[in-house]
Structures are given as structure tokens and as C-alpha cells.
Write a protein that holds these residues in place. Structure first.
Motif, short mmCIF file in Angstrom:
data_model
loop_
_atom_site.label_atom_id
_atom_site.label_comp_id
_atom_site.label_asym_id
_atom_site.label_seq_id
_atom_site.Cartn_x
_atom_site.Cartn_y
_atom_site.Cartn_z
N ASN A 149 0.83 -1.20 0.00
CA ASN A 149 0.00 0.00 0.00
C ASN A 149 0.87 1.26 0.00
N ALA A 150 1.93 1.25 0.79
CA ALA A 150 2.83 2.41 0.83
C ALA A 150 3.46 2.66 -0.53
N ALA A 151 3.74 1.60 -1.27
CA ALA A 151 4.41 1.73 -2.57
C ALA A 151 3.53 2.41 -3.62
N ARG A 152 2.23 2.55 -3.33
CA ARG A 152 1.33 3.23 -4.28
C ARG A 152 1.65 4.71 -4.42
N PHE A 153 2.33 5.27 -3.42
CA PHE A 153 2.51 6.72 -3.34
C PHE A 153 3.97 7.06 -3.59
N ASP A 154 4.24 7.64 -4.77
CA ASP A 154 5.61 7.84 -5.21
C ASP A 154 5.75 9.24 -5.81
N TRP A 155 6.73 10.02 -5.34
CA TRP A 155 6.88 11.39 -5.82
C TRP A 155 7.25 11.46 -7.29
N LYS A 156 7.98 10.49 -7.80
CA LYS A 156 8.33 10.51 -9.22
C LYS A 156 7.08 10.44 -10.09
N THR A 157 6.18 9.54 -9.70
CA THR A 157 4.91 9.42 -10.43
C THR A 157 4.09 10.69 -10.30
N SER A 158 3.99 11.22 -9.09
CA SER A 158 3.21 12.43 -8.87
C SER A 158 3.78 13.60 -9.67
N ALA A 159 5.11 13.73 -9.69
CA ALA A 159 5.74 14.83 -10.43
C ALA A 159 5.42 14.73 -11.92
N CYS A 160 5.46 13.53 -12.48
CA CYS A 160 5.13 13.36 -13.90
C CYS A 160 3.68 13.74 -14.18
N GLN A 161 2.79 13.42 -13.25
CA GLN A 161 1.38 13.78 -13.43
C GLN A 161 1.19 15.29 -13.39
N TYR A 162 1.91 15.97 -12.49
CA TYR A 162 1.82 17.44 -12.45
C TYR A 162 2.37 18.05 -13.73
N ILE A 163 3.48 17.51 -14.23
CA ILE A 163 4.04 18.06 -15.48
C ILE A 163 3.04 17.92 -16.61
N SER A 164 2.32 16.81 -16.65
CA SER A 164 1.29 16.62 -17.70
C SER A 164 0.21 17.69 -17.58
N VAL A 165 -0.17 18.03 -16.34
CA VAL A 165 -1.16 19.10 -16.15
C VAL A 165 -0.61 20.43 -16.66
N TYR A 166 0.63 20.74 -16.29
CA TYR A 166 1.24 22.00 -16.75
C TYR A 166 1.23 22.05 -18.28
N GLN A 167 1.67 20.95 -18.91
CA GLN A 167 1.78 20.93 -20.37
C GLN A 167 0.42 21.02 -21.05
N SER A 168 -0.63 20.53 -20.38
CA SER A 168 -1.97 20.59 -20.98
C SER A 168 -2.47 22.02 -21.12
N LEU A 169 -1.86 22.93 -20.36
CA LEU A 169 -2.30 24.33 -20.40
C LEU A 169 -1.52 25.15 -21.43
N GLY A 170 -0.59 24.48 -22.10
CA GLY A 170 0.16 25.15 -23.16
C GLY A 170 1.21 26.08 -22.63
#
Length: 345
Positions: free
Chosen positions: A324-345
């Protein structure tokens, strides 16, 4: 970022670090972090840090080339004036609407929601750190057609240091609580466990956010005859926190309101059993690997703890906790945030 040991401070520090690591791997410009004055920080100087100055109220030259501004908290005080910078896109992270779940007076709730709504109105995309927070947001705020994402926080692997703890050194097995010591964290409901488990201590680490509540806990412990086994050392260093997590018998987090619940995952990294309330985001974060208090009567607290510790002895349960602890990873979260940033152009 006033308190280095707070969850929000850790969120900002870790998100900035991991987003920039991913951007560097992609040969993209780094994200600059806009920070309070240095006297409030423990972060080292970095070339991408922008430090706040009073004259920024009048002119913000660093915004001319900025494409996306990420406001990291729903109660923040800094958001650019988009009328002056129409090219700018704003991402707002909402950690919680806990004001709705803490028994606050209605005027306090309305004021807090109005401030959050004002930030939403000036944003282009919203990130929530849990599904629970997203559902709260959709029920109590007006989003319009703005996209709303759920990105869980990550967790850093804590060092399994062999050094002795610098703060209070327990002399026997102990239960652990982590968080601001205030009414919302609800730590006082754990005191009956010391009555039914005379060989255990209870250590609660974290900023004494409400001195009246701290004194109330001490008085209650005295009435129950367990005051010598309750320890409230206040804030501790990260190595000390890791030591407590590594050596505790269990983590107990009976909080009334959480947007996420970082101590839950930090304890699970070490394979420790965790006991949680069923409120707000905690079931989402603890998953099926945690044990839950359906209510806070002394008998319920004692029964859930006893049954949970018996169940914890199975190898399957210990494996489920670490998974369960392994579900939460900053590398994965950071990539998801970058995708949000990029979606806004």
C-alpha cells in the motif's frame, strides 16, 4: 512554508525537487520556486529559487516569461493578477476542505470557502490530492468547466538510521502519533489504550498547535493514571521521526479531518500497522491494509487495537502494508503534475 516539519512544507519541497528532476531529464526549463524570505526557510539556496520581496507587490518581472503559475495551497495568499499577465495559466492544488469537518462555526466555514472559491475563479486547472477532496470540492464549490485532477502526494523513503533518537528516548515498547497536536487530530481518544496496555508508552510528536488541547490531554492522562507513559516531545528532526517510525509498535492516527495523511504512508513504509479513523481521506490512503476505528469510545479503541495487532502477525498483512505504501511515489506524482502543466500550453 513557515513550519519545516509540516505536511505542506514537505509537499512544496518534494514536489519542486521531483518536478525539476523530471524536467532536467527531459531537457526542459526548470520550474522556479517562489519562496518566502530566507529567515523563514531551511531550504538551501538554489539557482531556480525566487525569493519574495516587498516591491513584488508593485512589479513582478519574473512573470513576463512565466507560462504556468502553480499555487500549491487553497488558502494561499499569492496569486498573479491575470489581467496584467493574460498569457499566464494558473494551476491550483486543493489539499482539503477540512473546515467543513472540524466543527467550525458557519461564518468561519463560509469565509474559508469564499477564499478558496476566489482562487478557483482565478485558476485554469485544479488538482486535488485525494478523491475525497475532489468530491468535497465538487459538492461545495463552483468549478465551471475547469478540469479537476486527482494527484496523490508521494512519500520519500525515510532513512533506517541506526543512531539513537535525540528527543525523548522510550524505555519500553511504544505507540506513535504524528501531527500537529490539536483538537482535530483527536489524539486524546488514544489514552485508554495505556490503561489496557500497562507495558506501553504513547509518544505523540508534532508542533503543539493548541496549548489548551495539550494541557487537556495531560490532565486526562493524569485522571486515568497514565501520565508517566504519555510523552509529547513537540517537533523533532527528520532522523528522529524516522527512528520513532522504525521502532514503534504501531502508528495511531484517529484524526477527524485529513486531506491526505502523510504519516500513514510513512509508517507503512516500515511495515508498521496503522490504526485510523474512518473519516475524510484516511480510508482512501490507508486502504485495506490499515485498521479503522468506527467510533472513539474507549472500548471500541481498545477492541480495534487488540484485534488489529493480532491480525498484523500474519505475513500476508505485513506484505499488504508495504504494498500500500508503494502506491505513493513522488516521481509518479511529479510526472502527473508536469502533464497538467503541459496541458495548459
Amino acid at each position: 512554508m513557515k513550519f519545516p516539519h509540516s505536511g505542506l512544507y514537505q509537499y512544496c519541497q518534494n514536489l519542486g525537487q521531483h518536478v525539476n528532476e523530471r524536467l532536467a531529464d527531459m531537457n526542459q526549463p526548470l520550474m522556479k520556486m517562489y519562496l518566502p524570505r530566507r529567515k523563514k526557510l531551511t531550504l538551501p539556496y538554489e539557482p531556480y529559487h525566487l525569493v519574495e520581496h516587498k516591491w513584488h507587490k508593485f512589479i513582478q518581472p519574473f512573470l513576463f516569461d512565466c507560462r504556468v503559475w502553480h499555487a500549491p495551497f487553497q488558502s494561499g495568499r499569492i496569486l498573479p493578477d491575470k489581467s496584467r499577465f493574460p498569457h499566464l495559466r494558473v494551476v491550483l492544488t486543493i489539499h482539503d476542505l477540512n473546515v467543513l469537518h472540524e466543527g467550525k462555526p458557519e461564518p468561519v466555514q463560509r469565509k474559508s470557502l469564499a477564499h478558496t472559491q476566489s482562487l478557483i475563479d482565478r485558476s485554469d486547472a485544479i488538482v486535488c490530492i485525494s478523491e475525497f477532496t475532489k468530491n468535497d470540492l465538487l459538492a461545495h464549490c463552483s468549478i465551471g468547466n475547469k478540469p479537476v485532477y486527482v494527484i496523490h502526494n508521494g512519500v520519500n523513503k525515510l532513512a533506517e538510521t541506526a543512531e539513537d533518537v535525540v528527543a525523548y528516548q522510550p524505555t519500553r515498547e511504544f505507540l506513535l502519533g504524528i501531527g500537529y497536536v490539536n483538537q482535530k487530530k483527536n489524539f486524546h481518544v488514544l489514552l485508554p489504550l495505556l490503561q489496557s496496555n500497562p507495558d506501553l508508552e504513547l509518544i505523540i510528536i508534532g508542533h503543539h498547535d493548541n496549548p489548551d488541547y495539550v494541557n487537556q490531554m495531560r490532565r486526562q492522562a493524569q485522571q486515568l493514571g497514565v501520565e508517566k507513559r504519555l510523552h509529547l516531545p513537540g517537533t523533532v528532526s527528520e532522523p528522529d521521526k524516522a527512528w520513532y517510525l522504525r521502532h514503534c509498535k504501531a502508528l495511531l492516527h484517529p484524526s477527524l479531518a485529513e486531506g491526505f495523511g502523510l504519516p500513514v504512508i510513512e509508517a507503512m513504509q516500515f511495515g508498521k500497522p496503522v490504526f485510523l479513523s474512518t473519516l475524510t481521506s484516511l480510508p482512501e490512503i490507508g486502504g485495506e491494509a490499515a485498521f479503522y476505528f468506527p467510533s472513539f469510545e474507549a472500548s471500541v479503541i481498545q477492541d480495534v487495537y487488540s484485534a488489529g495487532m493480532n491480525a498484523y502477525e500474519s505475513a500476508e498483512r505485513k506484505d499488504a502494508i508495504r504494498k500500500n505504501a508503494a502506491r505513493f511515489d513522488w516521481k509518479t506524482s511529479a510526472c502527473q503534475y508536469i502533464s497538467v502543466y503541459q496541458s495548459l500550453g
